[in-house]
Motif scaffolding. Structure first.
Motif: not given
Ligand code: FAD
Length: 514
Positions: A23-26, A32-34, A52-53, A64-65
């Protein structure tokens, strides 16, 4: 922007792996990128595609946050805010294997990591974590009962109240911590005290086997024949992440309890603890005595009151044998209660709604000491020092002094050399908890001095040369001997195991043995 193009490139490159991703936070792509770019700056050995892998190897329900996201804050908030760890990424594993993957990533990229459970750990050695991955275990929650051999499997992030209720509803009990909001495993790793220890021993004495992710990222099962089994009973924070434990459970027979909550003004301190010495000289397994000192101006505006708790199992009213000497001292309030095992935490204000269960942003360092018995003169002296240091115009007014006198029969029935927990002959666990507004280094120092001054009074009163302290309450300025025992073989053995199982000191932030 470098991070945008790199992450997009990585996303494209690994797009075939995205199905079933965690789950990636909306809240969005940017944090995430930063965050990923920040991690690659800290650990140049790893690239964004490496991360990413890794992400694609986590289970679907992992989360993940990164800093800047609300849930990052939610899942990294701590109970005590002095000497806290600093983290850059919070990962919530949803399976035991996710923990393996996180530790492998951290190792491959040389990123520090730390297990978070209910985040009540307040030891200031945690501040040595200056960046890295927070592994929040809250999603590893579950209780599976194995009735045939009276054991249960408890996942590594299971909350105590939930666990107690699950067992209770199925007709069982286990030794757990007393406080509803603390998880099962955090206390267990330092030995672990609880209401039923007089019957069955410490929380960790109930371990039958543990699934542990070691520093090298392998998951092993540690049973009684494994050399780490000894170490996990008292020094467990140093050796791995426990993803689940198989523990002994018992038929539900310790169900009925009564308590007397007697409140005294502080001028009774010496008489009160003299009475406690006499009354509890042979404390039976079914009796527990605690006391708290705290300021309640409605009851006494001139100084902290003493709230004395006498708990008895198997009765509807505490026998006068345990209360008479205290009633003779004229308490300013008396509050007898009858109920069940499940009421104990509410009576002691350590239920979910109780003040100690709230994460209010305060600093809450404790300065623990194990004692064999009370010294009434020292109790009077330390009361006066506590009163002076917690006056209403000072910063420590909301502090608390805790005196925990569990029954000890089950703890002492175990051979002391068979576990890393070193303090089986100590009948009392005492600790001032100095509460204050964090963020001021001078105040941090004043709190440290105050807490240590209080502890030293009781230590001097004990007549001992060596301090015995509970690593789970520790401030962080104690020595490893004071956490893990003064017999030299104990630390020698712990350090040998450390060299073998965690040579790079990956588990070094909580009460390190080295
Ligand atoms: C309100 C309150 C009530 C308490 N009641 C009791 C009690 O009744 N009995 C008692 O003995 N102690 C009690 N304690 C003390 C408690 O044991 C420690 O504070 C303990 O560190 C809390 O564990 P935690 O998981 O909440 O803390 P966290 O800060 O989440 O964890 C502390 C450390 O434990 C390690 N850790 C946690 N989970 C795991 C895991 N699954 N695998 C490997 N390492 C792990 C990590 O190193 C982490 O830094 C209490 C503390 C508070 C604040």
């Amino acid at each position: 922007m470098r991070w945008q193009s790199m992450l997009l490139a990585a996303a494209t490159a690994f797009s075939g792996l995205v199905a079933g991703m965690p789950i990636l936070d909306p809240e969005g792509f940017t944090p995430y990128a930063r965050g990923l770019e920040e991690l690659t700056l800290f650990s140049p050995g790893c690239s964004i595609p490496d991360f990413w892998r890794f992400i694609t190897r986590l289970s679907h329900n992992a989360e993940i946050y990164f800093q800047g996201q609300n849930k990052f804050n939610t899942y990294s908030i701590r109970w005590s805010n002095v000497g806290t760890p600093k983290v850059n990424i919070t990962i919530l594993p949803a399976t035991e294997n996710d923990v393996v993957e996180i530790v492998r990533l951290a190792n491959g990229c040389n990123i520090p990591f730390l297990a978070y459970n209910s985040a009540h750990g307040s030891i200031t050695t945690l501040k040595n974590m200056s960046w890295g991955i927070l592994i929040n275990l809250r999603k590893l929650s579950g209780v599976t009962i194995h009735a045939a051999n009276e054991t249960a499997t408890i996942l590594g992030g299971t909350n105590s109240k939930y666990m107690i209720q699950q067992l209770w509803d199925a007709g069982y009990q286990a030794v757990t911590g007393t406080c509803e909001c603390v998880n099962y495993m955090g206390p267990a790793l330092g030995g672990g005290h609880g209401w039923l220890q007089g019957h069955y021993g410490l929380i960790a004495d109930q371990f039958r086997s543990l699934n542990v992710v070691l520093a090298n990222g392998t998951k092993i099962t540690v049973g009684p024949d494994h050399e780490l089994f000894w170490a996990m009973n008292g020094a467990g924070h140093n050796f791995g992440i426990v993803t689940s434990a198989n523990i002994k459970i018992y038929p539900k027979i310790h169900t009925t309890y009564a308590i007397e909550i007697l409140t005294f003004t502080g001028d009774k301190a010496k008489d009160l603890y003299e009475a406690a010495i006499t009354t509890f000289a042979n404390q039976p397994v079914e009796v527990i005595q605690w006391s708290y000192w705290m300021n309640i101006p409605q009851l006494d505006p001139t100084g902290p009151i003493i709230e004395f708790y006498i708990i008895q199992e198997g009765v509807t009213a505490v026998d006068s044998q345990w209360t008479a000497a205290f009633y003779a001292l004229n308490p300013i309030a008396a509050n007898p209660q009858t109920g069940s095992y499940l009421d104990l935490s509410t009576w002691l204000s350590i239920n979910m709604d109780g003040p100690p269960c709230q994460k209010t942003g305060m600093a809450n360092p404790r300065f623990p000491l194990y004692l064999e018995s009370f010294n009434a003169t020292a109790m009077e002296e330390v009361y006066e020092a506590f009163k002076a240091g917690t006056n209403s115009s000072g910063p420590f007014y909301n502090s608390l002094f805790m005196f925990e006198g569990y029954s000890m029969q089950g703890v002492q029935a175990k051979n002391a050399s068979n576990a890393a927990f070193a303090w089986r002959n100590d009948n009392l666990l005492v600790a001032p908890l100095i509460q204050y507004q964090p963020g001021n280094p001078a105040l941090d120092e004043a709190a440290k001095q105050f807490g240590n001054e209080l502890r030293q009074i009781l230590h001097r009163g004990s007549g001992r040369t060596e301090m015995h302290t509970y690593v789970n309450y520790a401030y962080g300025d104690e020595t490893p001997e004071e956490w893990y025992g003064h017999e030299s073989w104990r630390l020698t053995k712990l350090r040998q195991l450390k060299t073998k199982y965690d040579p790079n000191n990956r588990f070094s932030f909580y009460g390190p043995v080295n």
